[in-house]
Design a protein around this motif. Structure first.
Motif, PDB file in Angstrom:
ATOM      1  N   LEU A  21     -12.331  -2.609   0.065  1.00 35.55           N
ATOM      2  CA  LEU A  21     -11.154  -2.572   0.932  1.00 35.55           C
ATOM      3  C   LEU A  21     -10.692  -1.142   1.160  1.00 35.55           C
ATOM      4  CD1 LEU A  21      -9.098  -5.599  -0.436  1.00 35.55           C
ATOM      5  CD2 LEU A  21     -10.368  -5.476   1.709  1.00 35.55           C
ATOM      6  N   GLY A  22     -10.890  -0.290   0.163  1.00 34.97           N
ATOM      7  CA  GLY A  22     -10.460   1.098   0.282  1.00 34.97           C
ATOM      8  C   GLY A  22     -11.231   1.886   1.316  1.00 34.97           C
ATOM      9  N   ARG A  23     -12.393   1.383   1.720  1.00 33.86           N
ATOM     10  CA  ARG A  23     -13.185   2.079   2.727  1.00 33.86           C
ATOM     11  C   ARG A  23     -12.697   1.814   4.149  1.00 33.86           C
ATOM     12  NH1 ARG A  23     -18.913   0.322  -0.008  1.00 33.86           N
ATOM     13  NH2 ARG A  23     -18.814   1.728  -1.801  1.00 33.86           N
ATOM     14  N   LEU A  24     -11.826   0.836   4.313  1.00 32.29           N
ATOM     15  CA  LEU A  24     -11.320   0.544   5.651  1.00 32.29           C
ATOM     16  C   LEU A  24     -10.374   1.646   6.104  1.00 32.29           C
ATOM     17  CD1 LEU A  24     -10.568  -3.265   5.242  1.00 32.29           C
ATOM     18  CD2 LEU A  24     -12.567  -2.216   6.322  1.00 32.29           C
ATOM     19  N   SER A  25     -10.477   2.017   7.344  1.00 35.11           N
ATOM     20  CA  SER A  25      -9.675   3.099   7.897  1.00 35.11           C
ATOM     21  C   SER A  25      -8.185   2.807   7.767  1.00 35.11           C
ATOM     22  CB  SER A  25     -10.034   3.305   9.375  1.00 35.11           C
ATOM     23  OG  SER A  25      -9.239   4.309   9.949  1.00 35.11           O
ATOM     24  N   GLY A  26      -7.445   3.778   7.233  1.00 37.06           N
ATOM     25  CA  GLY A  26      -6.000   3.651   7.118  1.00 37.06           C
ATOM     26  C   GLY A  26      -5.501   3.087   5.812  1.00 37.06           C
ATOM     27  N   VAL A  27      -6.405   2.548   4.981  1.00 42.00           N
ATOM     28  CA  VAL A  27      -5.989   1.966   3.704  1.00 42.00           C
ATOM     29  C   VAL A  27      -5.639   3.078   2.724  1.00 42.00           C
ATOM     30  CG1 VAL A  27      -6.747   0.650   1.686  1.00 42.00           C
ATOM     31  CG2 VAL A  27      -7.255  -0.175   3.988  1.00 42.00           C
ATOM     32  N   GLN A  28      -4.467   2.981   2.118  1.00 42.46           N
ATOM     33  CA  GLN A  28      -4.008   3.989   1.165  1.00 42.46           C
ATOM     34  C   GLN A  28      -3.932   3.476  -0.259  1.00 42.46           C
ATOM     35  OE1 GLN A  28      -0.269   5.399   2.949  1.00 42.46           O
ATOM     36  NE2 GLN A  28      -1.377   7.269   3.458  1.00 42.46           N
ATOM     37  N   GLY A  29      -4.003   2.175  -0.432  1.00 42.22           N
ATOM     38  CA  GLY A  29      -3.949   1.632  -1.783  1.00 42.22           C
ATOM     39  C   GLY A  29      -4.332   0.172  -1.795  1.00 42.22           C
ATOM     40  N   VAL A  30      -4.934  -0.253  -2.919  1.00 40.11           N
ATOM     41  CA  VAL A  30      -5.298  -1.662  -3.104  1.00 40.11           C
ATOM     42  C   VAL A  30      -4.932  -2.050  -4.530  1.00 40.11           C
ATOM     43  CG1 VAL A  30      -7.123  -3.399  -3.025  1.00 40.11           C
ATOM     44  CG2 VAL A  30      -7.255  -1.404  -1.513  1.00 40.11           C
ATOM     45  N   MET A  31      -4.325  -3.209  -4.686  1.00 42.36           N
ATOM     46  CA  MET A  31      -3.914  -3.688  -5.998  1.00 42.36           C
ATOM     47  C   MET A  31      -4.382  -5.124  -6.175  1.00 42.36           C
ATOM     48  SD  MET A  31      -0.039  -4.041  -7.519  1.00 42.36           S
ATOM     49  CE  MET A  31       0.174  -2.275  -7.754  1.00 42.36           C
ATOM     50  N   VAL A  32      -4.972  -5.414  -7.352  1.00 46.80           N
ATOM     51  CA  VAL A  32      -5.343  -6.779  -7.727  1.00 46.80           C
ATOM     52  C   VAL A  32      -4.373  -7.231  -8.809  1.00 46.80           C
ATOM     53  CG1 VAL A  32      -7.130  -8.272  -8.679  1.00 46.80           C
ATOM     54  CG2 VAL A  32      -7.769  -6.396  -7.161  1.00 46.80           C
ATOM     55  N   CYS A  33      -3.707  -8.350  -8.570  1.00 46.11           N
ATOM     56  CA  CYS A  33      -2.696  -8.865  -9.493  1.00 46.11           C
ATOM     57  C   CYS A  33      -2.953 -10.338  -9.781  1.00 46.11           C
ATOM     58  CB  CYS A  33      -1.296  -8.761  -8.890  1.00 46.11           C
ATOM     59  SG  CYS A  33      -0.788  -7.136  -8.366  1.00 46.11           S
ATOM     60  N   ARG A  34      -2.338 -10.802 -10.842  1.00 43.98           N
ATOM     61  CA  ARG A  34      -2.211 -12.242 -11.005  1.00 43.98           C
ATOM     62  C   ARG A  34      -1.135 -12.719 -10.031  1.00 43.98           C
ATOM     63  NH1 ARG A  34      -5.292 -13.515 -15.271  1.00 43.98           N
ATOM     64  NH2 ARG A  34      -5.484 -11.994 -16.976  1.00 43.98           N
ATOM     65  N   GLY A  89      -6.665 -17.878  -5.274  1.00 41.82           N
ATOM     66  CA  GLY A  89      -6.570 -18.710  -6.466  1.00 41.82           C
ATOM     67  C   GLY A  89      -5.375 -18.291  -7.304  1.00 41.82           C
ATOM     68  N   GLY A  90      -5.633 -17.936  -8.558  1.00 39.96           N
ATOM     69  CA  GLY A  90      -4.570 -17.483  -9.435  1.00 39.96           C
ATOM     70  C   GLY A  90      -4.309 -16.001  -9.338  1.00 39.96           C
ATOM     71  N   TYR A  91      -4.833 -15.367  -8.304  1.00 34.32           N
ATOM     72  CA  TYR A  91      -4.698 -13.923  -8.132  1.00 34.32           C
ATOM     73  C   TYR A  91      -4.129 -13.608  -6.758  1.00 34.32           C
ATOM     74  CZ  TYR A  91      -7.938 -13.943 -12.082  1.00 34.32           C
ATOM     75  OH  TYR A  91      -8.529 -14.178 -13.299  1.00 34.32           O
ATOM     76  N   CYS A  92      -3.731 -12.359  -6.590  1.00 37.62           N
ATOM     77  CA  CYS A  92      -3.304 -11.854  -5.288  1.00 37.62           C
ATOM     78  C   CYS A  92      -3.891 -10.462  -5.099  1.00 37.62           C
ATOM     79  CB  CYS A  92      -1.779 -11.755  -5.200  1.00 37.62           C
ATOM     80  SG  CYS A  92      -0.967 -13.308  -4.774  1.00 37.62           S
ATOM     81  N   VAL A  93      -4.218 -10.140  -3.859  1.00 40.30           N
ATOM     82  CA  VAL A  93      -4.658  -8.796  -3.501  1.00 40.30           C
ATOM     83  C   VAL A  93      -3.636  -8.215  -2.542  1.00 40.30           C
ATOM     84  CG1 VAL A  93      -6.437  -7.405  -2.397  1.00 40.30           C
ATOM     85  CG2 VAL A  93      -7.082  -9.360  -3.811  1.00 40.30           C
ATOM     86  N   ALA A  94      -3.158  -7.031  -2.847  1.00 41.95           N
ATOM     87  CA  ALA A  94      -2.206  -6.343  -1.975  1.00 41.95           C
ATOM     88  C   ALA A  94      -2.846  -5.061  -1.459  1.00 41.95           C
ATOM     89  CB  ALA A  94      -0.921  -6.025  -2.733  1.00 41.95           C
ATOM     90  N   VAL A  95      -2.691  -4.800  -0.173  1.00 38.41           N
ATOM     91  CA  VAL A  95      -3.255  -3.608   0.453  1.00 38.41           C
ATOM     92  C   VAL A  95      -2.136  -2.845   1.151  1.00 38.41           C
ATOM     93  CG1 VAL A  95      -4.906  -2.713   2.136  1.00 38.41           C
ATOM     94  CG2 VAL A  95      -5.464  -4.757   0.809  1.00 38.41           C
ATOM     95  N   VAL A  96      -2.073  -1.550   0.885  1.00 34.74           N
ATOM     96  CA  VAL A  96      -1.111  -0.679   1.544  1.00 34.74           C
ATOM     97  C   VAL A  96      -1.859   0.142   2.581  1.00 34.74           C
ATOM     98  CG1 VAL A  96       0.606   1.139   1.256  1.00 34.74           C
ATOM     99  CG2 VAL A  96       0.240  -0.529  -0.569  1.00 34.74           C
ATOM    100  N   ALA A  97      -1.399   0.135   3.814  1.00 37.34           N
ATOM    101  CA  ALA A  97      -2.068   0.859   4.894  1.00 37.34           C
ATOM    102  C   ALA A  97      -1.053   1.668   5.688  1.00 37.34           C
ATOM    103  CB  ALA A  97      -2.795  -0.121   5.822  1.00 37.34           C
ATOM    104  N   THR A  98      -1.537   2.682   6.371  1.00 36.65           N
ATOM    105  CA  THR A  98      -0.664   3.498   7.214  1.00 36.65           C
ATOM    106  C   THR A  98      -0.276   2.722   8.457  1.00 36.65           C
ATOM    107  OG1 THR A  98      -2.486   4.445   8.489  1.00 36.65           O
ATOM    108  CG2 THR A  98      -1.885   5.572   6.441  1.00 36.65           C
ATOM    109  N   SER A  99       0.741   3.206   9.144  1.00 35.26           N
ATOM    110  CA  SER A  99       1.187   2.543  10.369  1.00 35.26           C
ATOM    111  C   SER A  99       0.149   2.630  11.472  1.00 35.26           C
ATOM    112  CB  SER A  99       2.511   3.156  10.852  1.00 35.26           C
ATOM    113  OG  SER A  99       2.357   4.554  11.065  1.00 35.26           O
ATOM    114  N   GLN A 100      -0.814   3.587  11.347  1.00 30.56           N
ATOM    115  CA  GLN A 100      -1.866   3.726  12.359  1.00 30.56           C
ATOM    116  C   GLN A 100      -3.063   2.820  12.088  1.00 30.56           C
ATOM    117  OE1 GLN A 100      -0.501   6.620  10.860  1.00 30.56           O
ATOM    118  NE2 GLN A 100       0.949   6.752  12.570  1.00 30.56           N
ATOM    119  N   ALA A 101      -3.075   2.145  10.943  1.00 32.98           N
ATOM    120  CA  ALA A 101      -4.218   1.304  10.588  1.00 32.98           C
ATOM    121  C   ALA A 101      -4.290   0.090  11.514  1.00 32.98           C
ATOM    122  CB  ALA A 101      -4.108   0.845   9.146  1.00 32.98           C
TER     123      ALA A 101
END
Length: 239
Positions: free
Chosen positions: A147-160, A211-223
């Motif tokens: 996910l981090g390779r996608l243009s504009g992505v600044q952060g990725v988090m894997v959580c429960r 499932g029992g997890y969540c993925v959060a992605v932070v991207a720039t406004s230009q993404a």
């Protein structure tokens, strides 16, 4: 029979485009260069990656994304064949968070249901489904890196689903983002949703339950948020 160099590259390329597209594309550029899948050397493959294959892949992916994907692949080839170094001269981070950035946090966002845009759960447009075993740290890291390779992505988090942070990569400390995921998880439980995104003014947070997890992605406004949501929609957890 195809040799080890070809097999390495076509398998890696299949993670970027479909298996069939990877095979067709790579064989076509090899044929144009007078090379074959059975005998291509690591040195010749490096020339293919940085030249004709880059040009062809840039017709189906954004050029920056195509260069980044093939640069990573070229370095993988170099690690297997040290006498065939990468020919990508513009070195750069695999993901945006490898670059220094100004400090900011996600504390005290005060997000509620009205702050989110909800994606249609029946919508699906991406051809490639990616499956991860999120109980395994290696798969968590692989998901984050892809996910981090996608243009504009600044952060990725894997959580429960509770918001407990398991893995995170970001250009800066994403303090408070775990709370955003936890708040999102509560909204997922109340509504039949598969994706959601929140515009934070200059940045966008997209959250996807798995499932029992969540993925959060932070991207720039230009993404390209639409593309990001489609990528998230293709994620699956191993049974």
């Amino acid at each position: 029979m195809t040799n080890a160099v070809y097999t390495l590259v076509v398998r890696a390329l299949s993670g970027v485009v479909s298996d069939r597209a990877a095979e067709t594309m790579l064989r076509a550029v090899l044929r144009e260069q007078g090379l074959s899948a059975e005998s291509v050397s690591a040195q010749d493959m490096q020339k293919v990656l940085s030249g004709p294959l880059l040009s062809r892949l840039s017709t189906v992916l954004p050029p920056a994304r195509a260069r980044k994907e093939l640069s990573v692949l070229s370095k993988q080839l170099e690690s297997q064949y040290p006498k065939a170094p990468t020919l990508f001269t513009q070195s750069g981070p695999v993901a945006t968070w490898d670059e220094p950035q100004n400090e900011t946090t996600f504390d005290d966002l005060g997000l509620g249901a009205d702050d989110f845009e909800f994606d249609d759960p029946d919508y699906g447009a991406a051809p490639t489904t990616r499956t991860y075993d999120l109980t395994q740290p290696g798969d968590q890291d692989a998901l984050i890196q892809n996910l981090g390779r996608l243009s504009g992505v600044q952060g990725v988090m894997v959580c429960r689903a509770t918001g407990e942070v398991l893995r995170v990569k970001a250009v800066r400390d994403p303090a408070g983002l775990g709370g955003v995921v936890a708040a999102s998880a509560m909204l997922f439980q109340k509504r039949s949703l598969k994706l959601m995104s929140a515009d934070l003014g200059g940045q966008t947070v997209c959250v996807c339950p798995l499932g029992g997890y969540c993925v959060a992605v932070v991207a720039t406004s230009q993404a390209n948020v639409g593309r990001l949501l489609v990528e998230l929609q293709q994620l699956r957890v191993a049974a």
